[in-house]
Write a protein that holds these residues in place. Sequence first.
Motif, PDB file in Angstrom:
ATOM      1  N   LYS A  31       1.235  38.420   9.919  1.00 47.25           N
ATOM      2  CA  LYS A  31       2.760  38.012   9.877  1.00 47.25           C
ATOM      3  C   LYS A  31       3.036  37.146   8.410  1.00 47.25           C
ATOM      4  O   LYS A  31       3.927  37.302   7.962  1.00 47.25           O
ATOM      5  CB  LYS A  31       3.290  37.324  11.159  1.00 47.25           C
ATOM      6  CG  LYS A  31       4.717  37.181  11.195  1.00 47.25           C
ATOM      7  CD  LYS A  31       5.381  36.757  12.495  1.00 47.25           C
ATOM      8  CE  LYS A  31       6.928  36.621  12.501  1.00 47.25           C
ATOM      9  NZ  LYS A  31       7.367  36.126  13.637  1.00 47.25           N
ATOM     10  N   LYS A  32       2.091  35.881   8.712  1.00 54.58           N
ATOM     11  CA  LYS A  32       2.396  34.855   7.552  1.00 54.58           C
ATOM     12  C   LYS A  32       2.041  35.575   6.135  1.00 54.58           C
ATOM     13  O   LYS A  32       2.811  35.131   5.306  1.00 54.58           O
ATOM     14  CB  LYS A  32       1.313  33.789   7.658  1.00 54.58           C
ATOM     15  CG  LYS A  32       1.703  32.534   7.005  1.00 54.58           C
ATOM     16  CD  LYS A  32       0.995  31.666   7.108  1.00 54.58           C
ATOM     17  CE  LYS A  32       1.134  30.117   6.552  1.00 54.58           C
ATOM     18  NZ  LYS A  32       0.247  29.132   6.927  1.00 54.58           N
ATOM     19  N   GLU A  73       4.916  37.650   5.179  1.00 53.76           N
ATOM     20  CA  GLU A  73       6.227  36.815   4.852  1.00 53.76           C
ATOM     21  C   GLU A  73       5.847  36.088   3.508  1.00 53.76           C
ATOM     22  O   GLU A  73       6.859  36.282   2.470  1.00 53.76           O
ATOM     23  CB  GLU A  73       6.207  35.631   5.621  1.00 53.76           C
ATOM     24  CG  GLU A  73       7.187  36.066   7.075  1.00 53.76           C
ATOM     25  CD  GLU A  73       8.250  36.807   6.894  1.00 53.76           C
ATOM     26  OE1 GLU A  73       9.193  36.041   6.423  1.00 53.76           O
ATOM     27  OE2 GLU A  73       8.776  37.756   7.522  1.00 53.76           O
ATOM     28  N   ASN A  74       4.736  35.713   3.027  1.00 49.41           N
ATOM     29  CA  ASN A  74       4.533  35.112   1.773  1.00 49.41           C
ATOM     30  C   ASN A  74       4.686  36.122   0.734  1.00 49.41           C
ATOM     31  O   ASN A  74       5.390  36.133  -0.271  1.00 49.41           O
ATOM     32  CB  ASN A  74       3.072  34.669   1.756  1.00 49.41           C
ATOM     33  CG  ASN A  74       2.947  33.101   2.526  1.00 49.41           C
ATOM     34  OD1 ASN A  74       4.017  32.703   2.726  1.00 49.41           O
ATOM     35  ND2 ASN A  74       1.636  33.036   2.866  1.00 49.41           N
ATOM     36  N   LYS A  76       6.453  39.022   0.895  1.00 49.16           N
ATOM     37  CA  LYS A  76       8.074  39.168   0.849  1.00 49.16           C
ATOM     38  C   LYS A  76       8.649  38.115  -0.021  1.00 49.16           C
ATOM     39  O   LYS A  76       9.562  38.587  -0.991  1.00 49.16           O
ATOM     40  CB  LYS A  76       8.705  39.317   2.137  1.00 49.16           C
ATOM     41  CG  LYS A  76      10.104  39.599   2.217  1.00 49.16           C
ATOM     42  CD  LYS A  76      10.551  39.476   3.568  1.00 49.16           C
ATOM     43  CE  LYS A  76      11.134  38.120   4.184  1.00 49.16           C
ATOM     44  NZ  LYS A  76      11.957  38.138   5.128  1.00 49.16           N
ATOM     45  N   GLN A  77       8.283  36.891   0.007  1.00 47.51           N
ATOM     46  CA  GLN A  77       8.887  35.711  -0.999  1.00 47.51           C
ATOM     47  C   GLN A  77       8.614  36.233  -2.513  1.00 47.51           C
ATOM     48  O   GLN A  77       9.300  35.821  -3.073  1.00 47.51           O
ATOM     49  CB  GLN A  77       8.336  34.599  -0.299  1.00 47.51           C
ATOM     50  CG  GLN A  77       9.299  34.133   1.068  1.00 47.51           C
ATOM     51  CD  GLN A  77       8.761  33.043   1.549  1.00 47.51           C
ATOM     52  OE1 GLN A  77       7.699  32.179   1.014  1.00 47.51           O
ATOM     53  NE2 GLN A  77       9.192  32.381   2.937  1.00 47.51           N
ATOM     54  N   SER A  82      10.399  39.023  -3.811  1.00 42.39           N
ATOM     55  CA  SER A  82      11.936  38.631  -3.963  1.00 42.39           C
ATOM     56  C   SER A  82      11.909  37.711  -5.152  1.00 42.39           C
ATOM     57  O   SER A  82      12.873  38.020  -5.955  1.00 42.39           O
ATOM     58  CB  SER A  82      12.230  37.762  -2.743  1.00 42.39           C
ATOM     59  OG  SER A  82      13.704  37.616  -2.938  1.00 42.39           O
ATOM     60  N   ASN A  89      18.039  43.966   0.681  1.00 40.84           N
ATOM     61  CA  ASN A  89      17.761  42.632   1.326  1.00 40.84           C
ATOM     62  C   ASN A  89      18.090  42.640   2.799  1.00 40.84           C
ATOM     63  O   ASN A  89      17.547  41.890   3.823  1.00 40.84           O
ATOM     64  CB  ASN A  89      18.216  41.428   0.765  1.00 40.84           C
ATOM     65  CG  ASN A  89      17.481  40.926  -0.457  1.00 40.84           C
ATOM     66  OD1 ASN A  89      16.265  41.099  -0.574  1.00 40.84           O
ATOM     67  ND2 ASN A  89      18.213  40.339  -1.411  1.00 40.84           N
ATOM     68  N   GLN A 116      14.647  45.901   6.867  1.00 45.62           N
ATOM     69  CA  GLN A 116      13.580  45.176   7.348  1.00 45.62           C
ATOM     70  C   GLN A 116      12.527  44.988   6.308  1.00 45.62           C
ATOM     71  O   GLN A 116      12.221  45.800   5.642  1.00 45.62           O
ATOM     72  CB  GLN A 116      12.864  45.822   8.725  1.00 45.62           C
ATOM     73  CG  GLN A 116      13.791  46.005   9.769  1.00 45.62           C
ATOM     74  CD  GLN A 116      14.351  44.934  10.449  1.00 45.62           C
ATOM     75  OE1 GLN A 116      13.310  44.027  10.928  1.00 45.62           O
ATOM     76  NE2 GLN A 116      15.410  44.591  10.930  1.00 45.62           N
ATOM     77  N   GLY A 117      11.531  44.166   6.673  1.00 48.05           N
ATOM     78  CA  GLY A 117      10.439  43.503   5.892  1.00 48.05           C
ATOM     79  C   GLY A 117       9.450  44.629   5.865  1.00 48.05           C
ATOM     80  O   GLY A 117       8.844  44.950   4.648  1.00 48.05           O
ATOM     81  N   ASP A 118       9.268  45.227   6.727  1.00 47.50           N
ATOM     82  CA  ASP A 118       8.108  46.466   6.789  1.00 47.50           C
ATOM     83  C   ASP A 118       8.697  47.531   5.798  1.00 47.50           C
ATOM     84  O   ASP A 118       7.811  48.486   5.788  1.00 47.50           O
ATOM     85  CB  ASP A 118       7.768  46.824   8.226  1.00 47.50           C
ATOM     86  CG  ASP A 118       8.960  47.540   8.967  1.00 47.50           C
ATOM     87  OD1 ASP A 118       9.983  47.250   8.657  1.00 47.50           O
ATOM     88  OD2 ASP A 118       8.570  48.224  10.093  1.00 47.50           O
TER      89      ASP A 118
END
Length: 182
Positions: free
Chosen positions: A93-94, A97-98, A100-101, A104, A126, A129-131
Amino acid sequence: MEHEDDVMLIRKAIAGDDDAFSQLFQRYYSFLYKYLLKLTLDEEISSDLSQETMFKCYSNLSSYKGESKFSTWMISIASRLYIDYLRKQKREKKWLENLKQTLSRSLSYEAALQSIEWSDIFADFNQLQGDVRIPILLHHYYGYTYDEIGKMIGVRPGTVKSRIHNGLKSIRKEWDEVEKAK
């Protein structure tokens, strides 16, 4: 009495009697599965962890000292495997998220270079969902194939393709609705 019977079966299993371990497996599998189901609240994960636990028990049976019940030893193995599973989930998950950032920021930079207003074009993007966002970015911005993306994020190439398709379909739908409202 049951503890003594377990010890006898364990001794036979260590000596190479697979039927003895099979009896232990049958005796405790349901108990183990129900324990893991209460922890995970997920049948598939519970089944996977139960099988992995029984494999570890079989592989490490010679390390069982008999100081506690076999079920206690087995549950301690299952508990450690579950904790390892949670740690792995947290790391993944981390990592997502990294990623994704980072993606972006890259898109914001690219948009600025091309004098495109980020908020105008990517607001709907945006909202995904992230997935869904990650495969779209990796495929359309960085040019990775479905197979490569699947390996990166740990899903099948067909899943990557459907996430990209459905995500873009959702964005197009939003843009069409905005155009119709004008």
